[in-house]
Design an enzyme around this catalytic site. Structure first.
Site, PDB file in Angstrom:
ATOM      1  N   GLU A 216      20.880  25.242 -12.218  1.00 33.20           N
ATOM      2  CA  GLU A 216      19.747  26.123 -12.454  1.00 33.20           C
ATOM      3  C   GLU A 216      20.181  27.531 -12.823  1.00 33.20           C
ATOM      4  O   GLU A 216      21.353  27.867 -12.783  1.00 33.20           O
ATOM      5  CB  GLU A 216      18.886  26.176 -11.199  1.00 33.20           C
TER       6      GLU A 216
ATOM      7  N   ARG B 163      47.714  31.917 -10.602  1.00 32.39           N
ATOM      8  CA  ARG B 163      48.979  31.861 -11.330  1.00 32.39           C
ATOM      9  C   ARG B 163      49.549  33.237 -11.636  1.00 32.39           C
ATOM     10  O   ARG B 163      50.742  33.374 -11.892  1.00 32.39           O
ATOM     11  CB  ARG B 163      48.816  31.072 -12.631  1.00 32.39           C
TER      12      ARG B 163
ATOM     13  N   PRO C 138      26.438  30.227 -17.606  1.00 31.31           N
ATOM     14  CA  PRO C 138      26.670  29.985 -19.040  1.00 31.31           C
ATOM     15  C   PRO C 138      26.410  31.222 -19.891  1.00 31.31           C
ATOM     16  O   PRO C 138      26.865  31.295 -21.035  1.00 31.31           O
ATOM     17  CB  PRO C 138      25.669  28.880 -19.392  1.00 31.31           C
TER      18      PRO C 138
ATOM     19  N   ASP D 113      57.276  33.494 -19.366  1.00 33.50           N
ATOM     20  CA  ASP D 113      57.557  34.787 -19.968  1.00 33.50           C
ATOM     21  C   ASP D 113      58.231  34.642 -21.306  1.00 33.50           C
ATOM     22  O   ASP D 113      57.885  35.315 -22.266  1.00 33.50           O
ATOM     23  CB  ASP D 113      58.473  35.609 -19.059  1.00 33.50           C
TER      24      ASP D 113
HETATM   25  C1  9D3 Z   1      17.958  24.722 -17.283  1.00 36.38           C
HETATM   26  C2  9D3 Z   1      19.382  24.452 -17.557  1.00 36.38           C
HETATM   27  N1  9D3 Z   1      20.009  25.088 -18.710  1.00 36.38           N
HETATM   28  C3  9D3 Z   1      19.386  25.374 -19.938  1.00 36.38           C
HETATM   29  C4  9D3 Z   1      20.409  25.256 -21.032  1.00 36.38           C
HETATM   30  C5  9D3 Z   1      20.685  26.293 -18.270  1.00 36.38           C
HETATM   31  C6  9D3 Z   1      21.794  25.953 -17.414  1.00 36.38           C
HETATM   32  C7  9D3 Z   1      21.908  26.612 -16.228  1.00 36.38           C
HETATM   33  C8  9D3 Z   1      22.962  26.333 -15.400  1.00 36.38           C
HETATM   34  C9  9D3 Z   1      22.750  25.023 -17.797  1.00 36.38           C
HETATM   35  C10 9D3 Z   1      23.815  24.746 -16.951  1.00 36.38           C
HETATM   36  C11 9D3 Z   1      23.892  25.391 -15.768  1.00 36.38           C
HETATM   37  C12 9D3 Z   1      25.022  25.106 -14.881  1.00 36.38           C
HETATM   38  N2  9D3 Z   1      26.239  25.733 -15.420  1.00 36.38           N
HETATM   39  C13 9D3 Z   1      26.860  26.688 -14.761  1.00 36.38           C
HETATM   40  O1  9D3 Z   1      26.450  27.047 -13.683  1.00 36.38           O
HETATM   41  C14 9D3 Z   1      28.021  27.320 -15.362  1.00 36.38           C
HETATM   42  C15 9D3 Z   1      28.674  27.103 -16.616  1.00 36.38           C
HETATM   43  C16 9D3 Z   1      28.431  26.203 -17.689  1.00 36.38           C
HETATM   44  O2  9D3 Z   1      27.516  25.359 -17.684  1.00 36.38           O
HETATM   45  N3  9D3 Z   1      29.259  26.260 -18.782  1.00 36.38           N
HETATM   46  C17 9D3 Z   1      30.294  27.131 -18.861  1.00 36.38           C
HETATM   47  N4  9D3 Z   1      30.555  27.998 -17.895  1.00 36.38           N
HETATM   48  C18 9D3 Z   1      29.750  27.973 -16.785  1.00 36.38           C
HETATM   49  S1  9D3 Z   1      29.934  28.990 -15.480  1.00 36.38           S
HETATM   50  C19 9D3 Z   1      28.651  28.332 -14.677  1.00 36.38           C
END
Ligand code: 9D3
Length: 229
Positions: free
Chosen positions: A116, A154, A89, A169
């Site tokens: 996590e 793609r 994230p 295109d």
């Molecule tokens: C302890 C959890 N969270 C605090 C806000 C952090 C968190 C870590 C990992 C929240 C979600 C995740 C899992 N998400 C992903 O691995 C992830 C993700 C996403 O949640 N949103 C947008 N893109 C991505 S890419 C990987």
């Protein structure tokens, strides 16, 4: 292109990799997707890949050793080292420009966390590019990895049929799609716009362009280059 996916849930990719455009690219040899359970690199007796955060707090943190060993194992392959990507994230938000960059390399390695965070040293030591797919909370990086693979595939030359790539295109100048209709001509009192039945291809093209522009300025003004809305 070859994409290696490092995940604790390799089986969730099975149907995805066998279906649709991605499945066809794999079947035709344009794309190879190899999913690896990075728990196979865990070394302690419990085969742990995560642990509690130093300093306390909720949740678990992916440990350095299995993740980094899994990345490094991919480098042993003779046909070049992959560009490393962490799905997180906290990464830069994926967009078509980034997809184009990623589609231009021969190999990608995608590391997916689940629930996590990553130990900060995975970032430092892997040198991976960090990618998010948008501002919403997922349960893990697997679905994000599938989004990335789909979008990249793609763009691989030959992945789309001629018909589709030609259409993309001619009209995807950064605008949303124009309204589309198929048979029947009238359905529950709603008729297909007359211009589309006219056979006048010049008028049809004009109508579609103006509809695409109107739709884009109404729904996604951020996509309009000239700011005219
Ligand atoms: C302890 C959890 N969270 C605090 C806000 C952090 C968190 C870590 C990992 C929240 C979600 C995740 C899992 N998400 C992903 O691995 C992830 C993700 C996403 O949640 N949103 C947008 N893109 C991505 S890419 C990987």
């Amino acid at each position: 292109m070859r994409i290696d996916v490092l995940t604790l849930f390799p089986q969730v990719f099975d149907g995805f990799v066998a279906s649709s455009i991605v499945g066809r690219a794999v079947a035709s040899g344009l794309l190879t997707v190899a999913c690896h359970d990075f728990r196979e690199h865990a070394k302690n007796k419990h085969r742990s890949v995560d642990d509690r955060p130093f300093g306390g707090g909720p949740g678990m943190v992916l440990m350095c050793q299995p993740a980094l060993d899994a990345f490094e194992a991919l480098d042993a392959d003779p046909d070049g080292k992959p560009l490393r990507i962490l799905l997180t994230p906290q990464g830069e938000r994926l967009d078509q420009r980034i997809v184009e960059e990623l589609a231009s390399v021969p190999r990608l390695a995608l590391l997916c966390g689940h629930y996590e965070g990553f130990d900060e040293r995975i970032r430092a030591l892997s040198g991976a590019r960090e990618i998010s797919i948008g501002d919403y909370v997922l349960s893990g990086g697997e679905s994000a990895a599938m989004v990335l693979i789909d979008a990249v595939t793609r763009l691989l030359p030959g992945a789309l049929g001629d018909e589709q790539s030609a259409r993309d295109d001619s009209f995807s100048d950064g605008l949303l799609e124009y309204p589309q209709y198929t048979r029947p001509r009238e359905y529950r009192g709603l008729s297909v716009p007359e211009v589309l039945l006219s056979g006048d291809h010049g008028r049809i093209e004009q109508w579609r362009r103006s509809q695409a522009r109107m739709r884009t300025s109404q729904r996604r003004p951020d996509l309009m280059e000239d700011g005219s809305h």
